[in-house]
Design an enzyme around this catalytic site. Structure first.
Site, PDB file in Angstrom:
ATOM      1  CG  ASN A 253      43.781  34.847  42.113  1.00  0.00           C
ATOM      2  OD1 ASN A 253      44.732  35.010  41.348  1.00  0.00           O
ATOM      3  ND2 ASN A 253      42.919  33.845  42.002  1.00  0.00           N
ATOM      4  CD1 TRP A 254      45.904  41.187  41.969  1.00  0.00           C
ATOM      5  CD2 TRP A 254      47.811  41.815  40.978  1.00  0.00           C
ATOM      6  NE1 TRP A 254      46.444  42.191  42.720  1.00  0.00           N
ATOM      7  CE2 TRP A 254      47.618  42.608  42.137  1.00  0.00           C
ATOM      8  CE3 TRP A 254      48.952  42.039  40.195  1.00  0.00           C
ATOM      9  CZ2 TRP A 254      48.530  43.594  42.529  1.00  0.00           C
ATOM     10  CZ3 TRP A 254      49.864  43.017  40.585  1.00  0.00           C
ATOM     11  CH2 TRP A 254      49.645  43.787  41.738  1.00  0.00           C
ATOM     12  CE  LYS A 255      40.323  34.946  39.832  1.00  0.00           C
ATOM     13  NZ  LYS A 255      38.944  34.466  39.672  1.00  0.00           N
TER      14      LYS A 255
ATOM     15  CG  HIS B 169      41.945  29.605  41.806  1.00  0.00           C
ATOM     16  ND1 HIS B 169      41.111  29.635  40.715  1.00  0.00           N
ATOM     17  CD2 HIS B 169      41.596  30.648  42.595  1.00  0.00           C
ATOM     18  CE1 HIS B 169      40.291  30.677  40.847  1.00  0.00           C
ATOM     19  NE2 HIS B 169      40.565  31.302  41.971  1.00  0.00           N
TER      20      HIS B 169
ATOM     21  CD  GLU C  69      39.637  31.434  37.832  1.00  0.00           C
ATOM     22  OE1 GLU C  69      40.769  31.943  37.811  1.00  0.00           O
ATOM     23  OE2 GLU C  69      38.630  32.020  38.306  1.00  0.00           O
TER      24      GLU C  69
ATOM     25  CD  GLU D 172      38.778  31.406  45.792  1.00  0.00           C
ATOM     26  OE1 GLU D 172      38.782  32.641  45.817  1.00  0.00           O
ATOM     27  OE2 GLU D 172      39.375  30.746  44.936  1.00  0.00           O
TER      28      GLU D 172
ATOM     29  N   GLY E  11      33.768  35.173  40.252  1.00  0.00           N
ATOM     30  CA  GLY E  11      33.655  36.003  39.060  1.00  0.00           C
ATOM     31  C   GLY E  11      32.235  36.152  38.543  1.00  0.00           C
TER      32      GLY E  11
ATOM     33  CB  SER F 290      31.242  37.577  43.888  1.00  0.00           C
ATOM     34  OG  SER F 290      31.315  37.051  42.563  1.00  0.00           O
TER      35      SER F 290
ATOM     36  N   GLY G  94      39.360  38.288  43.746  1.00  0.00           N
ATOM     37  CA  GLY G  94      39.711  38.341  42.333  1.00  0.00           C
ATOM     38  C   GLY G  94      39.433  39.719  41.756  1.00  0.00           C
ATOM     39  N   GLY G  95      38.271  39.876  41.159  1.00  0.00           N
ATOM     40  CA  GLY G  95      37.923  41.115  40.452  1.00  0.00           C
ATOM     41  C   GLY G  95      38.168  42.382  41.250  1.00  0.00           C
TER      42      GLY G  95
HETATM   43  P1  PGA Z   1      36.360  36.875  42.326  1.00  0.00           P
HETATM   44  O1  PGA Z   1      37.517  35.760  42.306  1.00  0.00           O
HETATM   45  O2  PGA Z   1      36.581  37.708  43.548  1.00  0.00           O
HETATM   46  O3  PGA Z   1      36.537  37.642  41.046  1.00  0.00           O
HETATM   47  O4  PGA Z   1      35.058  36.137  42.370  1.00  0.00           O
HETATM   48  C1  PGA Z   1      37.944  35.133  43.475  1.00  0.00           C
HETATM   49  C2  PGA Z   1      39.005  34.095  43.161  1.00  0.00           C
HETATM   50  O5  PGA Z   1      38.873  33.374  42.166  1.00  0.00           O
HETATM   51  O6  PGA Z   1      39.998  33.950  43.890  1.00  0.00           O
END
Ligand code: PGA
Length: 249
Positions: A10-12, A94, A96, A165, A171, A211, A232-233
């Site tokens: 997930n590149w956000k 998600h 966010e 999640e 994050g 994470s 994500g990251g």
């Molecule tokens: P993260 O994000 O791996 O940076 O914690 C995961 C996500 O929000 O899908």
């Protein structure tokens, strides 16, 4: 029931056009057989990334979608538009979207229904905040978010993926422990069994997200009900993303 692992990046709201294409090419080149791999990219780079992935098995995905087919929806992107540029899956719910941009359960439910009905694969995200975990509400919160789905209109377990999640793990560098993840994943499978049936539930992939990194992926992915990851990251570098992908084989 052996489920094929599924790891999605997930590149956000990250990358630029050149970086997105380069990352996609590196992922396509390194993606091994035996595990499903996807990347959920910013809307404006879907087309370019789709071209970079052409001929590879890596699935192109979007991070959100509008549930309405077309018309007066300033700023929104329809599912037909996503299909038009080659998207094969869409994330819904998600954290966010839920917590920063105010997507309530009704919006999320409409989006999930529209994505699945369109023929695309749905990755439906669920997870509790730290306050909810501390108040022992984790399973109840996850249950409610699973109930945003409409069992009567979702029949193909291959096209439904649940991403667990925990919001406090996203994050933050603080992942759920293997045991914490397995407890909630097992609960999710049991809940899917009640909403659909056991056979259906046993085929649905449940990803862990929050994470997940190369150094903790193997332990999380070894849990019986953890079938992949939503990353994500660590998905922003081909090397770390592919290390996680390989751990899911
Ligand atoms: P993260 O994000 O791996 O940076 O914690 C995961 C996500 O929000 O899908």
């Amino acid at each position: 029931m052996a489920r094929t692992g599924f790891v999605a990046g997930n590149w956000k709201m990250n990358t630029n056009k050149q970086g997105a294409v380069a990352l996609a090419k590196a992922v396509a080149q390194g993606a091994p057989a035996g595990v499903q791999v996807g990347v959920a990219v910013p809307f404006v780079y879907l087309d370019a990334v789709g071209q970079a992935l052409a001929g590879s098995s890596v699935m192109l995905g979007a991070q959100d979608a509008c549930w309405l087919p077309n018309g007066a929806c300033t700023g929104e992107i329809s599912i037909e538009m996503l299909k038009d540029v080659g998207a094969k899956f869409v994330l819904t719910g998600h954290s966010e979207r839920r917590h920063i941009f105010g997507d309530g359960p009704e919006f999320v439910a409409k989006k999930a229904h529209a994505v699945y009905s369109s023929g695309l694969t749905l990755i439906h995200c669920v997870g509790e905040t730290l306050e909810q975990r501390d108040a022992n509400q984790t399973l109840a919160v996850v249950q409610k978010q699973l109930e945003e789905l409409q069992p009567a209109s979702i029949a193909d377990p291959d096209r439904l993926v649940i991403a667990y999640e925990p919001v406090w793990a996203i994050g933050t560098g603080r992942n759920a422990t293997n045991e914490q993840a397995q407890e909630v994943h097992a609960y999710i499978r049991q809940a899917l069994g009640k909403l659909w049936n056991q056979n259906f539930a046993s085929q649905v992939r449940i990803q862990y997200g929050g994470s997940m990194k190369p150094d903790n992926a193997a332990g999380l992915l070894a849990q019986p009900d953890v079938d992949g990851g939503l990353i994500g990251g660590a998905a922003l570098k081909a090397e770390s993303f592919l290390a996680i992908v390989n751990a899911a084989k």
